[in-house]
Design a protein around this motif. Structure first.
Motif, PDB file in Angstrom:
ATOM      1  N   ASN A  49       0.672  -1.310  -0.024  1.00 12.21           N
ATOM      2  CA  ASN A  49       0.186   0.155  -0.056  1.00 12.21           C
ATOM      3  C   ASN A  49       0.804   1.287   0.068  1.00 12.21           C
ATOM      4  O   ASN A  49       1.897   1.278   0.668  1.00 12.21           O
ATOM      5  CB  ASN A  49      -1.087   0.096   1.333  1.00 12.21           C
ATOM      6  CG  ASN A  49      -1.946  -1.124   1.184  1.00 12.21           C
ATOM      7  OD1 ASN A  49      -2.212  -1.547   2.187  1.00 12.21           O
ATOM      8  ND2 ASN A  49      -2.611  -1.171   0.115  1.00 12.21           N
ATOM      9  N   GLY A  50       0.541   2.293  -0.715  1.00 13.98           N
ATOM     10  CA  GLY A  50       1.288   3.543  -0.690  1.00 13.98           C
ATOM     11  C   GLY A  50       2.597   3.467  -1.581  1.00 13.98           C
ATOM     12  O   GLY A  50       3.458   4.336  -1.533  1.00 13.98           O
ATOM     13  N   GLY A  52       3.101   3.527  -4.797  1.00 10.89           N
ATOM     14  CA  GLY A  52       3.295   4.312  -5.993  1.00 10.89           C
ATOM     15  C   GLY A  52       2.546   3.799  -7.270  1.00 10.89           C
ATOM     16  O   GLY A  52       2.708   4.392  -8.296  1.00 10.89           O
ATOM     17  N   LYS A  53       2.078   2.550  -7.179  1.00  6.61           N
ATOM     18  CA  LYS A  53       1.487   1.838  -8.129  1.00  6.61           C
ATOM     19  C   LYS A  53       0.325   2.655  -9.018  1.00  6.61           C
ATOM     20  O   LYS A  53       0.469   2.881 -10.134  1.00  6.61           O
ATOM     21  CB  LYS A  53       0.802   0.457  -7.744  1.00  6.61           C
ATOM     22  CG  LYS A  53       1.682  -0.238  -6.817  1.00  6.61           C
ATOM     23  CD  LYS A  53       1.140  -1.692  -6.418  1.00  6.61           C
ATOM     24  CE  LYS A  53      -0.049  -1.515  -5.509  1.00  6.61           C
ATOM     25  NZ  LYS A  53       0.287  -1.068  -4.160  1.00  6.61           N
ATOM     26  N   SER A  54      -0.474   3.091  -8.262  1.00  5.35           N
ATOM     27  CA  SER A  54      -1.608   4.216  -9.156  1.00  5.35           C
ATOM     28  C   SER A  54      -0.972   5.227  -9.546  1.00  5.35           C
ATOM     29  O   SER A  54      -1.380   5.655 -10.722  1.00  5.35           O
ATOM     30  CB  SER A  54      -2.594   4.593  -8.118  1.00  5.35           C
ATOM     31  OG  SER A  54      -3.353   3.442  -7.683  1.00  5.35           O
ATOM     32  N   LEU A  55      -0.035   6.030  -8.716  1.00  7.33           N
ATOM     33  CA  LEU A  55       0.743   7.070  -9.310  1.00  7.33           C
ATOM     34  C   LEU A  55       1.366   6.870 -10.828  1.00  7.33           C
ATOM     35  O   LEU A  55       1.398   7.560 -11.805  1.00  7.33           O
ATOM     36  CB  LEU A  55       1.678   7.652  -8.566  1.00  7.33           C
ATOM     37  CG  LEU A  55       1.144   8.560  -7.408  1.00  7.33           C
ATOM     38  CD1 LEU A  55       2.263   8.766  -6.298  1.00  7.33           C
ATOM     39  CD2 LEU A  55       0.363   9.744  -7.877  1.00  7.33           C
ATOM     40  N   GLU A 161      -5.958  -1.971  -9.867  1.00  2.00           N
ATOM     41  CA  GLU A 161      -6.571  -2.946  -8.992  1.00  2.00           C
ATOM     42  C   GLU A 161      -8.164  -3.121  -9.438  1.00  2.00           C
ATOM     43  O   GLU A 161      -8.890  -2.791  -8.814  1.00  2.00           O
ATOM     44  CB  GLU A 161      -6.669  -2.321  -7.579  1.00  2.00           C
ATOM     45  CG  GLU A 161      -5.042  -2.290  -7.287  1.00  2.00           C
ATOM     46  CD  GLU A 161      -5.197  -1.699  -5.608  1.00  2.00           C
ATOM     47  OE1 GLU A 161      -6.130  -1.996  -4.762  1.00  2.00           O
ATOM     48  OE2 GLU A 161      -4.244  -0.775  -5.387  1.00  2.00           O
ATOM     49  N   HIS A 193      -3.221  -6.598  -5.536  1.00  2.11           N
ATOM     50  CA  HIS A 193      -2.688  -6.940  -4.303  1.00  2.11           C
ATOM     51  C   HIS A 193      -2.855  -8.641  -4.481  1.00  2.11           C
ATOM     52  O   HIS A 193      -2.410  -9.017  -3.378  1.00  2.11           O
ATOM     53  CB  HIS A 193      -3.376  -6.273  -3.297  1.00  2.11           C
ATOM     54  CG  HIS A 193      -3.117  -4.994  -2.932  1.00  2.11           C
ATOM     55  ND1 HIS A 193      -1.660  -4.541  -2.687  1.00  2.11           N
ATOM     56  CD2 HIS A 193      -3.693  -3.694  -3.237  1.00  2.11           C
ATOM     57  CE1 HIS A 193      -1.760  -3.244  -2.548  1.00  2.11           C
ATOM     58  NE2 HIS A 193      -2.743  -2.810  -2.877  1.00  2.11           N
TER      59      HIS A 193
HETATM   60  N1  LIG Z   1      -2.684  13.144  -6.441  1.00  5.10           N
HETATM   61  C1  LIG Z   1      -2.147  12.986  -5.288  1.00  5.10           C
HETATM   62  N2  LIG Z   1      -1.521  14.000  -4.473  1.00  5.10           N
HETATM   63  C2  LIG Z   1      -1.011  13.983  -3.503  1.00  5.10           C
HETATM   64  N3  LIG Z   1      -0.644  12.541  -2.869  1.00  5.10           N
HETATM   65  C3  LIG Z   1      -1.021  11.555  -3.721  1.00  5.10           C
HETATM   66  C4  LIG Z   1      -1.543  11.548  -4.904  1.00  5.10           C
HETATM   67  N4  LIG Z   1      -2.015  10.345  -5.392  1.00  5.10           N
HETATM   68  C5  LIG Z   1      -1.271   9.666  -4.442  1.00  5.10           C
HETATM   69  N5  LIG Z   1      -0.847  10.205  -3.503  1.00  5.10           N
HETATM   70  C6  LIG Z   1      -0.122   9.623  -2.327  1.00  5.10           C
HETATM   71  O1  LIG Z   1       1.139   9.142  -2.888  1.00  5.10           O
HETATM   72  C7  LIG Z   1       1.450   7.483  -2.355  1.00  5.10           C
HETATM   73  C8  LIG Z   1       1.248   6.335  -3.308  1.00  5.10           C
HETATM   74  O2  LIG Z   1      -0.094   6.490  -3.802  1.00  5.10           O
HETATM   75  P1  LIG Z   1      -0.717   5.354  -4.735  1.00  5.10           P
HETATM   76  O3  LIG Z   1      -2.168   5.484  -4.828  1.00  5.10           O
HETATM   77  O4  LIG Z   1       0.097   5.461  -6.067  1.00  5.10           O
HETATM   78  O5  LIG Z   1      -0.143   3.775  -4.026  1.00  5.10           O
HETATM   79  P2  LIG Z   1      -0.360   2.531  -4.478  1.00  5.10           P
HETATM   80  O6  LIG Z   1       0.704   1.779  -4.646  1.00  5.10           O
HETATM   81  O7  LIG Z   1      -1.455   2.537  -5.355  1.00  5.10           O
HETATM   82  O8  LIG Z   1      -1.206   2.134  -3.019  1.00  5.10           O
HETATM   83  P3  LIG Z   1      -2.639   1.220  -2.697  1.00  5.10           P
HETATM   84  O9  LIG Z   1      -2.139  -0.199  -2.977  1.00  5.10           O
HETATM   85  O10 LIG Z   1      -2.718   1.402  -1.199  1.00  5.10           O
HETATM   86  O11 LIG Z   1      -3.710   1.586  -3.631  1.00  5.10           O
HETATM   87  C9  LIG Z   1       0.211   7.736  -1.011  1.00  5.10           C
HETATM   88  O12 LIG Z   1       1.164   7.835   0.085  1.00  5.10           O
HETATM   89  C10 LIG Z   1      -0.839   8.717  -1.547  1.00  5.10           C
HETATM   90  O13 LIG Z   1      -1.342   9.237  -0.508  1.00  5.10           O
END
Ligand SMILES: Nc1ncnc2c1ncn2[C@@H]1O[C@H](COP(=O)(O)OP(=O)(O)OP(=O)(O)O)[C@@H](O)[C@H]1O
Length: 241
Positions: A49-50, A52-55, A161, A193
């Motif tokens: 979690n967190g 950066g996958k979605s980013l 996801e 996940h």
């Molecule tokens: N647009 C945004 N602005 C600011 N912070 C962001 C933004 N998008 C994501 N974050 C932060 O960046 C980090 C990575 O987020 P992301 O959603 O990419 O994680 P993830 O790997 O997809 O997590 P998960 O498995 O929980 O979905 C997190 O700490 C999130 O709070």
């Protein structure tokens, strides 16, 4: 199905991340990611979690702009589609959602109904064609989102996801759809996940942790002998990040 839609693909542009960083209020969330995606492989994005996958996927799809570095496409124009954990659907019937997507794509109106109904049937939604999309169940909505993506005949499909809240049958339907896209020559970048799902679907794995890309490894090797201690710990189910 819909071979007419998928037939014209002639090679997909290369997607490159060149030292891409993304920051929010000075806080680094993704750091110096460099990466090239070519061909039509299924690349699974894994990490806690967190991580950066979605980013990563939103930057690739152009929904976010890097703070530093560059996301580049080299090659012919690329049709892209993205499927989210919670589908974004219009307040219209299931069929009208598909007709709208075809209209935006510029499909001649005479063909739209035929193609929309073909996609509804393929994704098991024929009986729900007239139901408002937003009252469909989570699994049905996800199949509708996939049907809509299918009609766009994307060269590259991002799935963030897509099965997170679905029951086993709905998960199977999504995975079958991913297979359909893959067979049609679509490049896949998908986060999950579900490690069993990743094993079933992945040609290769990108592993992120704490906003850094730690590994990019052929799937078999990633699951049997990950290169980094972080990935090994992640696969053992330990808390990392
Ligand atoms: N647009 C945004 N602005 C600011 N912070 C962001 C933004 N998008 C994501 N974050 C932060 O960046 C980090 C990575 O987020 P992301 O959603 O990419 O994680 P993830 O790997 O997809 O997590 P998960 O498995 O929980 O979905 C997190 O700490 C999130 O709070």
């Amino acid at each position: 199905m819909n071979t007419m839609l998928q037939a014209a693909r002639v090679g997909i542009a290369t997607l490159s991340f060149e030292a891409v960083s993304f920051e929010h209020r000075g806080q680094p969330l993704l750091a110096e990611v460099s990466l090239r995606l070519e061909g039509c492989r299924r690349t699974l994005v894994l990490g806690p979690n967190g991580a950066g996958k979605s980013l990563l996927m939103r930057l690739a799809h152009g929904l976010l702009t890097p703070s530093r570095g560059q996301v580049r496409w080299d090659g012919p124009p690329t049709r892209q589609a993205m499927v989210f954990q919670r589908p974004v659907l219009l307040k219209r019937s299931a069929r009208d959602n598909l007709l709208h997507a075809l209209a935006v794509k510029g499909t001649p109106w005479r063909l739209r109904r035929l193609l929309a109904d073909g996609a509804l049937a393929h994704f098991g939604l024929a009986d729900l064609a007239r139901r408002p999309a937003r009252v469909l169940s989570g699994g049905e909505q996800q199949r509708l989102a996939l049907a809509r993506a299918w009609l766009l005949a994307p060269d590259m499909l991002f799935l963030d996801e897509p099965t997170a809240a679905l029951d086993p049958a709905a998960i199977r339907a999504v995975e079958a759809a991913v297979d359909d896209f893959h067979r049609a020559g679509t490049r896949i970048l998908m986060s999950t996940h579900d490690l069993h799902q990743a094993r079933r679907l992945a040609d290769e794995v990108i592993f992120l942790c704490g906003g850094r890309l730690l590994e990019r490894t052929p799937a078999e090797r990633f699951f049997s002998a990950p290169a980094t201690p972080e990935a090994a710990a992640f696969l053992r189910g330990e808390l990392i990040g």
